[in-house]
Design an enzyme around this catalytic site. Structure first.
Site, PDB file in Angstrom:
ATOM      1  CG  HIS A 115     -27.645  14.083 -21.282  1.00 43.75           C
ATOM      2  ND1 HIS A 115     -27.028  14.297 -20.074  1.00 43.75           N
ATOM      3  CD2 HIS A 115     -28.054  15.300 -21.715  1.00 43.75           C
ATOM      4  CE1 HIS A 115     -27.064  15.582 -19.783  1.00 43.75           C
ATOM      5  NE2 HIS A 115     -27.682  16.213 -20.763  1.00 43.75           N
ATOM      6  CG  HIS A 167     -31.492  20.057 -22.505  1.00 43.75           C
ATOM      7  ND1 HIS A 167     -30.270  20.475 -22.053  1.00 43.75           N
ATOM      8  CD2 HIS A 167     -31.764  20.823 -23.596  1.00 43.75           C
ATOM      9  CE1 HIS A 167     -29.822  21.456 -22.818  1.00 43.75           C
ATOM     10  NE2 HIS A 167     -30.714  21.686 -23.766  1.00 43.75           N
TER      11      HIS A 167
END
Length: 381
Positions: free
Chosen positions: A195, A148
Site C-alpha cells: 500500500h 489491513h
C-alpha cells in the site's frame, strides 16, 4: 491539497521506508546473496489483460535488517485470516462472548466497506519497481483503502471501547496497546509494499468515521438478535444479496471471495447468538455488566483450560468447514453441470459466492453455538 495527495500516493515514499528498514530489491541476474535465504520471494506485479487487476510476478529481494523483516511480517498477519480465525474465536470461548460479538460486528462492517471501495476506486498498488512487494496473493487486488489498516484499527479500538466500561484496567495502557497494534499493522503494509501512505491513511480515516457513526447504535444492534423469530432470515438474505451483487471486476481477483468469507462468517455468528437466546441455550442475552474491580490473574489452570477449549473449538470448526465446503461444491457442480475440481469453475459467481457463503455461515454458527455446547458436554467451563 491535490499535490499533497499525489505525494502520499508516490511509491518512492514506500520504497524509501523499505530501504530505511533494510529491505532492498535484488540486482538483476545476480547470484543469490548470502543471508537472503528465507527473505527471497514473489513480489513483482504486472497488469492483467484489459487493464484489470494486477497479476503477480516474481521479484527477488535482499534483507539487511532481519529485526524489521520479522517484526513487520508478523505484524502483517494481524490483519489476515490466520489472525481472525484464531483471535475472534478465542475471544468468544475464553474471554467474553459480548465482546466477541462487538468485534465481529465492526470487523464485518469495515471490511465490507473497504473491499467494495477497493473494487470501485480501482487504485493500483505501489509500482514495483521501485517498491518491493512481498505478498504474492493480494497483488491481484487493488490498493485504496488498506483493509489491513481498517481491520487492525477497528478491532484494536473496538476492543478498547467495549472493555473500558466493562473491566477495570488502566485506560492509558489499553489506549497504548490499541495504538501500538494498529500502528504496527499499518507500517507493515508499507514494509511489505502492498500500500501507499495514502491507502493506509485512508483506511484509518474511513474506520474512524464508521466507528463514530455506528457507536450510538452498538447497544441496539447487540439486542437485535432476540427481537424476532424472522431475524435469522434477514441475517442470511441481506448479507447474501450484498455478496452476490459485489462490484464486477475486469479480471478475477480474490477480493469477492474474501469479502464473502468475512460477511458470511459475520452472518453465521449473528445467527448463532440468536439461536443461543431463542432456544435458551444461554441463561441471559449478553448485556453490559458492572465494572469488574479486578481482572482475574492468569494461572496455569486458566491457561491450560483456555488452550484446551481453543483446541477443541478449532478442530471442530475445521472439520465443519471442510465438510460443508466439499458438500456445497459437489452440489453446485452437479447443479450447474460442471466438471469436479475445475479451478476456473470455482471462480464463477454462481459457484464461488454460494459455496463460500454456506461454508462460512456454517463456521460462524458452529463457533458460537455448537462449540460452546461441546465445551459443556466435555466439562470445560
Amino acid at each position: 491539497m491535490a499535490e499533497l495527495l499525489r505525494n502520499l500516493r508516490d511509491p518512492q515514499l514506500v520504497a524509501g521506508f523499505q530501504r530505511r528498514c533494510g529491505l532492498f530489491p535484488a540486482p538483476e541476474d545476480r547470484p543469490r546473496e548470502r543471508g537472503a535465504g528465507p527473505a527471497e520471494g514473489a513480489a513483482g506485479r504486472r497488469r492483467g489483460r484489459g487493464g484489470g487487476a494486477p497479476q503477480a510476478s516474481v521479484q527477488k529481494y535482499i534483507v539487511k535488517n532481519y529485526f524489521y523483516y520479522y517484526l513487520f511480517r508478523f505484524s502483517a498477519t494481524l490483519g489476515q485470516e490466520e489472525f481472525y480465525i484464531t483471535f475472534l474465536p478465542f475471544t468468544q470461548w475464553n474471554i467474553d462472548p459480548y465482546l466477541s460479538r462487538r468485534l465481529v460486528m465492526i470487523w464485518v462492517l469495515v471490511m465490507y466497506v473497504g473491499q467494495v471501495a477497493k473494487s470501485i476506486l480501482k487504485w493500483p498498488r505501489p509500482a514495483s519497481p521501485p517498491v518491493v512487494q512481498l505478498e504474492k496473493r493480494v497483488v491481484a487486488e487493488f490498493g485504496m483503502p488498506s483493509t489491513h489498516a481498517m481491520a487492525a484499527t477497528a478491532i484494536s479500538f473496538t476492543f478498547l471501547i467495549s472493555t473500558v466500561d466493562r473491566y477495570q484496567y488502566p485506560f492509558v495502557l489499553g489506549l497504548t496497546m490499541a495504538v501500538l497494534v494498529s500502528t504496527l499493522v499499518c507500517l507493515s503494509r508499507l514494509y511489505t509494499g502492498m500500500h501507499t501512505v495514502l491507502d493506509v491513511l485512508g483506511g484509518i480515516l474511513i474506520t474512524a468515521l464508521l466507528i463514530l457513526l455506528t457507536y450510538p447504535a452498538w447497544t441496539l444492534i447487540d439486542r437485535l438478535d432476540s427481537a424476532s423469530p424472522l431475524f435469522p432470515v434477514c441475517a442470511i438474505i441481506v448479507p447474501f444479496f450484498l455478496c452476490y451483487n459485489y462490484p464486477k471486476m475486469d479480471d478475477y481477483s480474490p477480493t469477492r471471495a474474501d469479502t464473502t468469507t468475512i460477511v458470511a462468517a459475520g452472518a453465521g455468528v449473528t445467527i448463532g447468538f440468536w439461536i443461543n437466546h431463542f432456544f435458551q441455550l444461554v441463561s441471559q442475552p449478553a448485556r453490559p455488566l458492572p465494572v469488574l474491580q479486578n481482572i482475574p490473574p492468569l494461572t496455569t489452570d486458566m491457561i491450560v483450560l483456555g488452550l484446551t477449549k481453543f483446541t477443541v473449538g478449532i478442530v471442530l470448526i475445521l472439520l465443519v468447514r471442510q465438510f460443508v465446503q466439499n458438500l456445497s461444491l459437489q452440489v453446485l457442480y452437479s447443479w450447474f453441470k460442471v466438471v469436479t475440481r475445475n479451478k476456473e469453475a470455482r471462480r464463477r459467481l454462481e459457484i464461488e459466492v454460494p459455496s463460500k457463503f454456506v461454508t462460512y455461515t456454517s463456521v460462524g454458527i458452529c463457533a458460537t453455538t455448537f462449540v460452546p455446547m461441546l465445551h459443556r458436554v466435555l466439562g470445560l467451563p
